[in-house]
Structure formats: structure tokens, C-alpha cells
Scaffold this active site. Structure first.
Site, PDB file in Angstrom:
ATOM      1  N   ASP A 168     -10.356   2.695   2.290  1.00 13.74           N
ATOM      2  CA  ASP A 168     -10.391   2.148   3.660  1.00 13.74           C
ATOM      3  C   ASP A 168     -11.255   3.019   4.560  1.00 13.74           C
ATOM      4  O   ASP A 168     -11.960   2.378   5.125  1.00 13.74           O
ATOM      5  CB  ASP A 168      -9.240   2.044   4.096  1.00 13.74           C
ATOM      6  CG  ASP A 168      -8.408   0.419   3.552  1.00 13.74           C
ATOM      7  OD1 ASP A 168      -9.262  -0.319   3.179  1.00 13.74           O
ATOM      8  OD2 ASP A 168      -7.037   0.598   3.447  1.00 13.74           O
TER       9      ASP A 168
ATOM     10  N   LYS B 286       0.752  -1.099   0.052  1.00 17.24           N
ATOM     11  CA  LYS B 286      -0.115  -0.243  -0.033  1.00 17.24           C
ATOM     12  C   LYS B 286       0.735   1.294   0.164  1.00 17.24           C
ATOM     13  O   LYS B 286       0.596   2.228  -0.600  1.00 17.24           O
ATOM     14  CB  LYS B 286      -0.969  -0.028   1.139  1.00 17.24           C
ATOM     15  CG  LYS B 286      -2.206  -1.083   1.115  1.00 17.24           C
ATOM     16  CD  LYS B 286      -3.193  -0.721   2.241  1.00 17.24           C
ATOM     17  CE  LYS B 286      -4.173  -1.784   2.165  1.00 17.24           C
ATOM     18  NZ  LYS B 286      -5.260  -1.684   3.106  1.00 17.24           N
TER      19      LYS B 286
END
Ligand code: ATR
Length: 287
Positions: free
Chosen positions: A107, A71
Site C-alpha cells: 500500500d 490485514k
């Protein structure tokens, strides 16, 4: 729908990736929306990340999710980001807009949407929140809560310096750092409407040391990002106290649904996919 020549290709980059629930989940999204998508697991090792990422336009791949450990790496490699990805410093969704790649992070949206779904009373609106941990997952959660106007926001971490850094970057004004010790934490949780665990403590059935759960107000909600096991010792103890609890399975599905919408324009239903994950993988959801 079976894959055919017109299928829009999506996927996930991870290392490892074999355990990922995302291919199953996105196949269900395609079924429910009728969109012609094929979502593929890509086992991308760190040394191949740059090549894999910049091959997306040449391969005509519409987008990928990004999971552990890539990420932050994808965030560094891309020049364009959404506000969420830029501030969190991590990308979980890459979008290929006709050759132009940009990084997003769903997220935070997934977390907020799940909070609202699980805890309609929203006790964090009148009181603040306490976030345990200061790693990558905590950054997404703190960003989300700060954007939602939740204050005060206490970030409690084993290494307090990291909590300090996170707070000054992502929750200036409303954020306070704290150690994982009963004294500091006791005061923070006594005022909290929400406690969120973003640490890995509980994955192996461990308790979070030094957490004075008994001091949380009776109307507080407890959220653990861990969904396997479905009921960590933290959630079990909170439930035993009569508090509202939820694990991170809903966040997982909702961040996936948000990514799917970015790529396809279709907004898949969340509840039936959550139920399928529970049924097929035995991952339950305490409520
Ligand atoms: P993620 O991306 O899942 O957030 P991470 O960035 O490695 O993973 O962060 C892990 C978090 O769990 C950190 O906040 C870490 O605390 P430290 O910064 O002090 O290392 C926390 N953590 C991991 N193991 C822990 C333990 N045994 N006790 C307390 N905190 C722990």
C-alpha cells in the site's frame, strides 16, 4: 490466457470479498504481461483465517492479497515481514516462497508511486503534508511519506490520542499530531504541499467537518484514498479552488501491480488497467 494445469494460483482473502476489484485487475495484469496466473477471490471469515493462511503452502498457492478485515490479523499470524509490513502493522500481500510465508505491504509503495504519477510538481518536497485520519490506511500513508522524507508530517484525527500514537511510532521527529478542529488544522494546512484523506468521511458524500480548505497554498495537491465516489466533497471543493486533486484508484492499481511483481517477477503496466477499471466500473479519476 485461460486457466490450465500450469497456472500459478494467486488470490485475495477478504470478508466480504465479492465487491473486490482485485480479481478483475489481476486478470488484466496477466493479459498484459502474458504471465500464466489465476487470481481467485477467497471469502475467508475471521474464524477461518489461520487455517486458510497456513494452507497456502499445501495448496501451492503463490500468494494472496489481504483486505478488510484481515490485514492486522495476518500480520499477527505471520512471523516474517518486510520492513513496511512490520512498521505499518498490517499485511496486504502474503508471499509463499516454497513453503516459507512472509508478509509484505505494498500500500505504501502504491501510494507513493501514484502521488508521483498524479502530481509531477511534488509540492510536498518543499512543504510538508497533512494526513487526515489515524487508522490502518493512515499508517500506510504516514509510513510512506516518512520514508520519502516528507516533513513536517501532521496527522490530524478526531481522537487526537490515536494521532499521537501513530506519529510517535511511524514519524518520530518529523511528525506532529493534531485534532480535527479548524484551529489546529488551519495552521497545519497553511504550510502543507499535500493533504491526504484516509478517513471514511466522504464515502457517503459527506464533507469533512472543520477542514479549512481555503488555507491550503495554491500549489498544494489533495489526495483522497476514497475512489467510490470518484469525486468526494473534499475533492470537489479542492478542484473548485483550482487545486490539483486525485483519488485512490491509482493507489489501488499500483499496490496491486506491486504485489503482482512480488509474486511473478512481471511488472504490469498501470495506465491501461486504470482505464479499464474506469470504463468497466464507471469509477472515474479526477485529475
Ligand atoms: P482504515 O483501515 O480504512 O483506515 P480504520 O482503521 O477504522 O479504517 O480508521 C478509520 C479512520 O477514519 C480513523 O482515523 C477514524 O477516526 P477515529 O480514530 O477518531 O475513530 C476516522 N473516521 C471515521 N469516521 C469519522 C468521522 N465521522 N469523523 C472523523 N473521522 C472519522
Amino acid at each position: 490466457m485461460a486457466i490450465d494445469g500450469a497456472s500459478q494460483v494467486l488470490g485475495v482473502f477478504g470478508d466480504p470479498v465479492a465487491h473486490s476489484l482485485s480479481p478483475f485487475m489481476h486478470a488484466r495484469f496477466a493479459e498484459h504481461t502474458g504471465a500464466n496466473t489465476a487470481y481467485v477471490p477467497f471469502h475467508v471469515r475471521p474464524e477461518g483465517l489461520e487455517t486458510a493462511l497456513f494452507a497456502l503452502p499445501a495448496l501451492g498457492i503463490r500468494g494472496v492479497n489481504v483486505t478488510v478485515p484481515h490485514k492486522e490479523g495476518v500480520h499477527r499470524l505471520l512471523e516474517e515481514h518486510s520492513d513496511a509490513a512490520r512498521q505499518i502493522g498490517a499485511v496486504n500481500t502474503v508471499v509463499n516462497d516454497e513453503g516459507r510465508l512472509w508478509g509484505d505491504n505494498t500500500d505504501a509503495d502504491g501510494f507513493l508511486a501514484d502521488l508521483d504519477a498524479c502530481f509531477p510538481q511534488q509540492p510536498w518536497r518543499s512543504r510538508g503534508a497533512v494526513v487526515l485520519g489515524a487508522g490502518g490506511a493512515a499508517r500506510a500513508v504516514a509510513y510512506a511519506l516518512h520514508q520519502a522524507g516528507v516533513a513536517p508530517l501532521v496527522v490530524a484525527n478526531r481522537s487526537r490520542d490515536k494521532a499521537q500514537g501513530l506519529v510517535s511510532e511511524l514519524a518520530p521527529g518529523s511528525g506532529h499530531p493534531c485534532g480535527l478542529d479548524p484551529e489546529g488544522l488551519g495552521e497545519a494546512v497553511a504550510d502543507a504541499g499535500l493533504l491526504v484523506n484516509t478517513t471514511s468521511v466522504g464515502l457517503e458524500g459527506e464533507e469533512i467537518p472543520g477542514l479549512p480548505l481555503d488555507r491550503l497554498p495554491a500549489e498544494a495537491a489533495v489526495y483522497d484514498l476514497i475512489y467510490k465516489p470518484a469525486r468526494t466533497p473534499l475533492l470537489a471543493a479542492a478542484e473548485a479552488r483550482g487545486l490539483a486533486v486525485a483519488n485512490g484508484l491509482g493507489m489501488l492499481v499500483r499496490q496491486g501491480a506491486a504485489s503482482y511483481a512480488r509474486w511473478t517477477g512481471f511488472h504490469p503496466p498501470v495506465e491501461p488497467v486504470l482505464e479499464r477499471l474506469q470504463a468497466d466500473f464507471g469509477i472515474g479519476r479526477p485529475r
